[in-house]
Design a protein around this motif. Structure first.
Motif, short mmCIF file in Angstrom:
data_model
loop_
_atom_site.label_atom_id
_atom_site.label_comp_id
_atom_site.label_asym_id
_atom_site.label_seq_id
_atom_site.Cartn_x
_atom_site.Cartn_y
_atom_site.Cartn_z
N SER A 35 49.07 31.56 41.65
CA SER A 35 48.58 30.97 42.89
C SER A 35 47.26 30.29 42.57
O SER A 35 46.40 30.87 41.90
CB SER A 35 48.33 32.06 43.94
OG SER A 35 47.49 31.55 44.96
N PRO A 36 47.07 29.05 43.02
CA PRO A 36 45.82 28.33 42.72
C PRO A 36 44.65 28.77 43.61
O PRO A 36 43.50 28.41 43.34
CB PRO A 36 46.19 26.87 42.99
CG PRO A 36 47.29 26.92 44.00
CD PRO A 36 48.03 28.22 43.77
N SER A 37 44.93 29.53 44.68
CA SER A 37 43.87 29.84 45.66
C SER A 37 43.07 31.07 45.25
O SER A 37 43.59 31.95 44.57
CB SER A 37 44.50 30.13 47.03
OG SER A 37 45.39 29.10 47.37
N PRO A 38 41.81 31.14 45.72
CA PRO A 38 41.06 32.38 45.49
C PRO A 38 41.81 33.55 46.12
O PRO A 38 42.50 33.38 47.14
CB PRO A 38 39.74 32.15 46.24
CG PRO A 38 39.66 30.68 46.48
CD PRO A 38 41.05 30.15 46.50
N ILE A 39 41.66 34.75 45.54
CA ILE A 39 42.38 35.92 46.06
C ILE A 39 41.73 36.37 47.37
O ILE A 39 40.52 36.58 47.44
CB ILE A 39 42.40 37.06 45.01
CG1 ILE A 39 43.03 36.58 43.70
CG2 ILE A 39 43.14 38.28 45.56
CD1 ILE A 39 44.45 36.02 43.82
N ARG A 40 42.58 36.54 48.41
CA ARG A 40 42.09 36.92 49.75
C ARG A 40 42.38 38.38 50.05
O ARG A 40 41.75 38.99 50.92
CB ARG A 40 42.81 36.12 50.84
CG ARG A 40 42.69 34.62 50.76
CD ARG A 40 43.35 33.97 51.98
NE ARG A 40 44.79 34.22 52.05
CZ ARG A 40 45.70 33.43 51.47
NH1 ARG A 40 45.33 32.39 50.75
NH2 ARG A 40 46.98 33.70 51.60
N GLY A 41 43.39 38.94 49.38
CA GLY A 41 43.76 40.32 49.68
C GLY A 41 44.88 40.73 48.75
O GLY A 41 45.55 39.88 48.17
N ILE A 42 45.05 42.04 48.61
CA ILE A 42 46.00 42.58 47.63
C ILE A 42 47.02 43.47 48.34
O ILE A 42 46.66 44.32 49.15
CB ILE A 42 45.25 43.41 46.57
CG1 ILE A 42 44.18 42.55 45.87
CG2 ILE A 42 46.22 44.00 45.55
CD1 ILE A 42 43.22 43.34 45.00
N THR A 43 48.29 43.27 48.00
CA THR A 43 49.36 44.15 48.48
C THR A 43 50.02 44.80 47.28
O THR A 43 50.38 44.10 46.33
CB THR A 43 50.40 43.34 49.28
OG1 THR A 43 49.79 42.86 50.47
CG2 THR A 43 51.61 44.20 49.66
N ALA A 44 50.16 46.10 47.32
CA ALA A 44 50.83 46.82 46.22
C ALA A 44 52.21 47.26 46.68
O ALA A 44 52.41 47.62 47.84
CB ALA A 44 50.00 48.03 45.82
N ALA A 45 53.17 47.23 45.75
CA ALA A 45 54.51 47.75 46.03
C ALA A 45 55.09 48.23 44.71
O ALA A 45 54.73 47.72 43.65
CB ALA A 45 55.40 46.67 46.63
N VAL A 46 55.99 49.21 44.77
CA VAL A 46 56.58 49.72 43.53
C VAL A 46 57.48 48.66 42.90
O VAL A 46 57.38 48.36 41.71
CB VAL A 46 57.39 51.02 43.79
CG1 VAL A 46 58.12 51.48 42.53
CG2 VAL A 46 56.48 52.12 44.31
#
Ligand SMILES: [Zn+2]
Length: 258
Positions: A35-46
Motif C-alpha cells: 500500500s502506498p499510503s501511510p499506515i492508519r491502523g492495524i488489523t490482526a487475523a490468524v
C-alpha cells in the motif's frame, strides 16, 4: 507521526528476524501486498480470508497482519475468491504483512511462549526443531494433566474452539511438557518428545495416528485447536506495533472450527 509501510515492515522484519528464520515456501513472510499510503491502523487475523479482509476494511485501518498469509494454499490463479480478496484489498488500499514461523517462535510475541503463559506453564527450553531453529517451548511442572486440559479448554472456547486429548489415565500428572502450536503433532515432534522424555504435548492439531502413538508411549497429547493456539501471536504483534507507532489496532476473530 506518519509511518510508511516500508518503515514499519523494516522494523517488524528486524523484530521477528524474518530474513534468518527458515519457513515453508508458501509462508512468504513479510509484506505480501503493498500500500502506498501511510499506515492508519492495524488489523490482526490468524488467516488471510474474506472475513479478515472485511474486518480490516471495517476497522478503517490499512494494514492487515496475518499468520497464514495470502499464498498459504499454494500457487493459484488470481480468480474466484482469491481475486475478490485481492481486489478488495487494492480498492481499499490495504497492505498485507504475514509472519508464520518467525512469529510462532518469537521469544516474547510468539504463539508458543504466549500459549504457555495462558496455560500457566513456565518454559525453560525450546522444542520442535525446524531446520536450524526451534518453533516451540518446553518446561517442567508437577500438576495434574487434567488441570492443563481444563485451562486449555477455557482458552480454546474463548476462541470458538474446543479441546481433544489422547487417552488420559485418572490422576495422571504432567512433569515434562512441550508446546507446538498449529499443526504441532507430527512424526518429527513425537520423535523429539520421546527423545526428551516429554510426558505431555500441547498442540493445535495433529493426525489421528498421533493419538494412538501417544497412548502406546505414555504420552498425552492435548489438541487445543489450530486456530485457537495461533490467535495469540498476531494479536501481540499488532498490539506491539500499535503501541510503538501510536496506531489503532484490532483483532478479527474468524474461527475455522479446527
Ligand atoms: Zn498454523
Amino acid at each position: 507521526m506518519t509511518i510508511s509501510l516500508a518503515e514499519l515492515a523494516r522494523y517488524a522484519d528486524g523484530l521477528l528476524e524474518t530474513a534468518s528464520i527458515p519457513d515453508y515456501p508458501n509462508a512468504v513472510n513479510g509484506v505480501q501486498i503493498y500500500s502506498p499510503s501511510p499506515i492508519r491502523g492495524i488489523t490482526a487475523a490468524v488467516d488471510f480470508s474474506t472475513r479478515a479482509v472485511e474486518g480490516a476494511i471495517a476497522s478503517g485501518g490499512n494494514l492487515l497482519l496475518v499468520h497464514h498469509g495470502m499464498f498459504w494454499g499454494g500457487l493459484e490463479p488470481i480468480t474466484g475468491s482469491h481475486y475478490r480478496r485481492v481486489r478488495m484489498l487494492i480498492e481499499s488500499d490495504i497492505a498485507v504483512y504475514a509472519s508464520h514461523l518467525p512469529l510462532d517462535r518469537h521469544p516474547t510475541l510468539g504463539n508458543n511462549v504466549l500459549l504457555a503463559k495462558e496455560l500457566d506453564l513456565q518454559p525453560s527450553a525450546s522444542f520442535a526443531r525446524f531446520e536450524d531453529t526451534f518453533i516451540g517451548v518446553r518446561g517442567e511442572s508437577d500438576i495434574e494433566t487434567a488441570a492443563i486440559v481444563t485451562s486449555a479448554q477455557r482458552f480454546a472456547r474463548i476462541h470458538g474452539g474446543d479441546v481433544r486429548t489422547s487417552l488420559i489415565q485418572a490422576g495422571r500428572r504432567t512433569r515434562t511438557w512441550a508446546i507446538c502450536t498449529g499443526a504441532g503433532a507430527s512424526a518429527d515432534t513425537l520423535k523429539e518428545a520421546s527423545t526428551l522424555g516429554i510426558d505431555t504435548l500441547i498442540v493445535g492439531e495433529g493426525p489421528h495416528w498421533t493419538a494412538v502413538h501417544a497412548e502406546e508411549n505414555d504420552l498425552v497429547i492435548i489438541y487445543a485447536g489450530h486456530y485457537a493456539t495461533e490467535t495469540l501471536g498476531v494479536r501481540a504483534l499488532a498490539q506491539h506495533l500499535g503501541e510503538k507507532y501510536d496506531l489503532p489496532w484490532n483483532f478479527v476473530s474468524a474461527p475455522t472450527g479446527l
